[in-house]
Design a protein around this motif. Sequence first.
Motif, PDB file in Angstrom:
ATOM      1  N   LEU A  64      37.988  66.834 -25.195  1.00 33.38           N
ATOM      2  CA  LEU A  64      36.954  68.141 -24.708  1.00 33.38           C
ATOM      3  C   LEU A  64      35.599  66.131 -23.563  1.00 33.38           C
ATOM      4  O   LEU A  64      35.644  66.957 -22.601  1.00 33.38           O
ATOM      5  CB  LEU A  64      35.744  68.765 -25.427  1.00 33.38           C
ATOM      6  N   GLN A  65      35.565  65.288 -24.371  1.00 32.13           N
ATOM      7  CA  GLN A  65      34.770  64.990 -22.715  1.00 32.13           C
ATOM      8  C   GLN A  65      36.051  64.690 -21.511  1.00 32.13           C
ATOM      9  O   GLN A  65      34.434  64.497 -20.695  1.00 32.13           O
ATOM     10  CB  GLN A  65      34.132  63.455 -23.999  1.00 32.13           C
ATOM     11  N   LEU A  66      36.738  64.785 -21.880  1.00 38.11           N
ATOM     12  CA  LEU A  66      37.748  63.864 -20.867  1.00 38.11           C
ATOM     13  C   LEU A  66      37.650  65.483 -19.563  1.00 38.11           C
ATOM     14  O   LEU A  66      37.424  65.355 -18.889  1.00 38.11           O
ATOM     15  CB  LEU A  66      39.053  64.251 -21.151  1.00 38.11           C
ATOM     16  N   GLN A  67      37.284  66.538 -20.319  1.00 36.39           N
ATOM     17  CA  GLN A  67      37.547  67.594 -19.670  1.00 36.39           C
ATOM     18  C   GLN A  67      36.238  67.828 -19.331  1.00 36.39           C
ATOM     19  O   GLN A  67      35.627  67.984 -18.339  1.00 36.39           O
ATOM     20  CB  GLN A  67      37.510  68.926 -20.553  1.00 36.39           C
ATOM     21  N   GLN A  68      35.386  67.371 -19.324  1.00 37.22           N
ATOM     22  CA  GLN A  68      33.802  67.258 -18.750  1.00 37.22           C
ATOM     23  C   GLN A  68      33.894  66.676 -17.707  1.00 37.22           C
ATOM     24  O   GLN A  68      33.229  66.710 -17.115  1.00 37.22           O
ATOM     25  CB  GLN A  68      33.175  66.588 -20.391  1.00 37.22           C
ATOM     26  N   PHE A  69      34.983  65.942 -17.792  1.00 34.58           N
ATOM     27  CA  PHE A  69      34.671  64.496 -16.396  1.00 34.58           C
ATOM     28  C   PHE A  69      35.564  65.052 -15.330  1.00 34.58           C
ATOM     29  O   PHE A  69      34.734  64.931 -14.737  1.00 34.58           O
ATOM     30  CB  PHE A  69      35.434  63.191 -16.866  1.00 34.58           C
ATOM     31  N   LEU A  70      36.508  65.977 -15.966  1.00 36.26           N
ATOM     32  CA  LEU A  70      36.891  66.254 -15.051  1.00 36.26           C
ATOM     33  C   LEU A  70      36.554  68.187 -14.077  1.00 36.26           C
ATOM     34  O   LEU A  70      35.828  68.423 -12.838  1.00 36.26           O
ATOM     35  CB  LEU A  70      38.648  67.634 -15.232  1.00 36.26           C
ATOM     36  N   ASP A  71      35.636  68.161 -14.878  1.00 37.98           N
ATOM     37  CA  ASP A  71      34.457  69.662 -15.031  1.00 37.98           C
ATOM     38  C   ASP A  71      33.430  69.009 -14.150  1.00 37.98           C
ATOM     39  O   ASP A  71      32.943  69.747 -13.066  1.00 37.98           O
ATOM     40  CB  ASP A  71      34.106  70.836 -15.910  1.00 37.98           C
ATOM     41  N   LEU A 128      33.542  56.024 -25.514  1.00 35.19           N
ATOM     42  CA  LEU A 128      33.131  54.681 -24.924  1.00 35.19           C
ATOM     43  C   LEU A 128      33.777  54.225 -23.906  1.00 35.19           C
ATOM     44  O   LEU A 128      33.215  54.366 -22.235  1.00 35.19           O
ATOM     45  CB  LEU A 128      32.490  53.319 -25.020  1.00 35.19           C
ATOM     46  N   GLU A 129      35.374  54.007 -24.035  1.00 35.03           N
ATOM     47  CA  GLU A 129      36.448  53.189 -23.323  1.00 35.03           C
ATOM     48  C   GLU A 129      36.673  54.479 -21.911  1.00 35.03           C
ATOM     49  O   GLU A 129      37.060  54.332 -21.130  1.00 35.03           O
ATOM     50  CB  GLU A 129      37.653  53.155 -24.136  1.00 35.03           C
ATOM     51  N   MET A 130      36.472  55.993 -22.614  1.00 37.92           N
ATOM     52  CA  MET A 130      36.640  56.787 -21.667  1.00 37.92           C
ATOM     53  C   MET A 130      35.686  56.664 -20.546  1.00 37.92           C
ATOM     54  O   MET A 130      36.246  57.104 -20.215  1.00 37.92           O
ATOM     55  CB  MET A 130      36.904  58.246 -22.441  1.00 37.92           C
ATOM     56  N   CYS A 131      34.147  56.462 -21.074  1.00 42.23           N
ATOM     57  CA  CYS A 131      33.668  55.840 -19.813  1.00 42.23           C
ATOM     58  C   CYS A 131      33.884  55.167 -18.356  1.00 42.23           C
ATOM     59  O   CYS A 131      34.151  55.491 -17.608  1.00 42.23           O
ATOM     60  CB  CYS A 131      31.882  56.276 -20.427  1.00 42.23           C
ATOM     61  N   THR A 132      33.784  53.901 -19.633  1.00 39.75           N
ATOM     62  CA  THR A 132      34.660  53.025 -18.249  1.00 39.75           C
ATOM     63  C   THR A 132      36.292  53.430 -17.917  1.00 39.75           C
ATOM     64  O   THR A 132      36.336  53.431 -16.366  1.00 39.75           O
ATOM     65  CB  THR A 132      34.951  51.621 -19.392  1.00 39.75           C
ATOM     66  N   GLU A 133      37.357  54.249 -17.963  1.00 42.97           N
ATOM     67  CA  GLU A 133      38.523  54.640 -17.576  1.00 42.97           C
ATOM     68  C   GLU A 133      37.950  55.265 -16.108  1.00 42.97           C
ATOM     69  O   GLU A 133      38.714  55.646 -15.536  1.00 42.97           O
ATOM     70  CB  GLU A 133      39.714  54.961 -18.521  1.00 42.97           C
ATOM     71  N   GLN A 134      37.072  56.383 -16.565  1.00 44.70           N
ATOM     72  CA  GLN A 134      36.684  57.389 -15.156  1.00 44.70           C
ATOM     73  C   GLN A 134      36.245  56.671 -13.919  1.00 44.70           C
ATOM     74  O   GLN A 134      35.921  57.249 -12.939  1.00 44.70           O
ATOM     75  CB  GLN A 134      35.909  58.181 -16.038  1.00 44.70           C
ATOM     76  N   LEU A 135      35.428  55.048 -14.204  1.00 46.19           N
ATOM     77  CA  LEU A 135      34.682  54.708 -13.286  1.00 46.19           C
ATOM     78  C   LEU A 135      34.938  55.172 -12.259  1.00 46.19           C
ATOM     79  O   LEU A 135      34.248  54.681 -10.957  1.00 46.19           O
ATOM     80  CB  LEU A 135      34.086  53.017 -13.677  1.00 46.19           C
ATOM     81  N   ASP A 136      36.762  54.698 -11.871  1.00 48.41           N
ATOM     82  CA  ASP A 136      37.151  54.198 -10.252  1.00 48.41           C
ATOM     83  C   ASP A 136      36.896  55.105 -10.110  1.00 48.41           C
ATOM     84  O   ASP A 136      36.710  55.577  -8.639  1.00 48.41           O
ATOM     85  CB  ASP A 136      38.412  53.405 -10.376  1.00 48.41           C
TER      86      ASP A 136
END
Length: 205
Positions: A64-71, A128-136
């Motif tokens: 769900l957090q990954l989907q939030q990044f996409l949103d 926390l790892e997911m947040c880091t992965e989305q930085l780029d």
Amino acid sequence: MDGASLRERKKQRTREALIDAAFELFSTKGFEATTVDEIAESVEVSSRTFFRYFGSKEDVATSLQLQQFLDVYSALDERPADEPVMTALRRACVQVLRAYEEGGTDATQFACVMELVQKSPAVLSRSLEMCTEQLDELARRVAVRMGVDPVSDPRPKLVAAVSSAALQVAVRAWREDEPDEKVSDLADRAFALLEAGINYPAARA
């Protein structure tokens, strides 16, 4: 084309069913007590099928957090082109968080994710790892808004990094000090501090 589209829709339905089943089990049994086999059995698929969609239980819990990044990316794209970068990010992030907090099934799953982050070190670590992965990707989108090259200009990566940190600060404040507050309000407060400091203009300003 129709066959390919049908297969994609079926895969999406299976993925969504696995997520729904996982959150139901997480809510009733707890994260640690839930097994991959139980999630798969709830959807009447094999564990092998589960691993075609997710690498681990933690990946399901943070889906769900990954989907939030996409949103957030979509919401950021919809902000006025001349809006300063941090203002646009603040409004996009808060908009998405509030939508999840108030949005039916998503709200239930969002509340479950927040509880898992609070109680499970494994889920917190993956979050926390997911947040880091989305930085780029976030930096790339910020660079587009600023009209700069993220390779030669460090500001988009700085904005992405501090924005991720602001979200983590908001979640930590909710988890440790202010559990009665909404995460969206705590995020809004954190972003307001950044907005006062590094609110770089958009390219069309």
